[in-house]
Design a protein around this motif. Structure first.
Motif: not given
Length: 73
Positions: A21-27, A31-33
């Motif tokens: 969800d966090i990855a999608r939310l911030f695009g 791996e960055t999350v």
């Protein structure tokens, strides 16, 4: 009873968020999350057993702090 897709303030879901969800939310890539988590630079998360979760209110506050810091620079 509210469903998992019911929106909370600021358009975030009314449930704890997953790393996906966090990855999608911030695009950003997933791996960055995980890198944010390792470096302690991302939104605060917590473990539920082996699962990582994020409070939507804490994520919104973290994003607001980032925007305020970026605007002030």
């Amino acid at each position: 009873m509210a469903s998992a897709t019911t929106a909370l303030r600021a358009g975030l879901p009314d449930r704890y968020l997953t790393p996906d969800d966090i990855a999608r939310l911030f695009g950003v890539p997933l791996e960055t999350v995980y890198a944010w988590r390792k470096k302690r630079t991302g939104p605060p998360g917590f473990r539920v057993g082996k699962h990582l979760r994020y409070d939507p209110v804490a994520v919104r506050n973290w994003a607001a702090e980032r925007m305020a810091t970026d605007t002030a620079a």
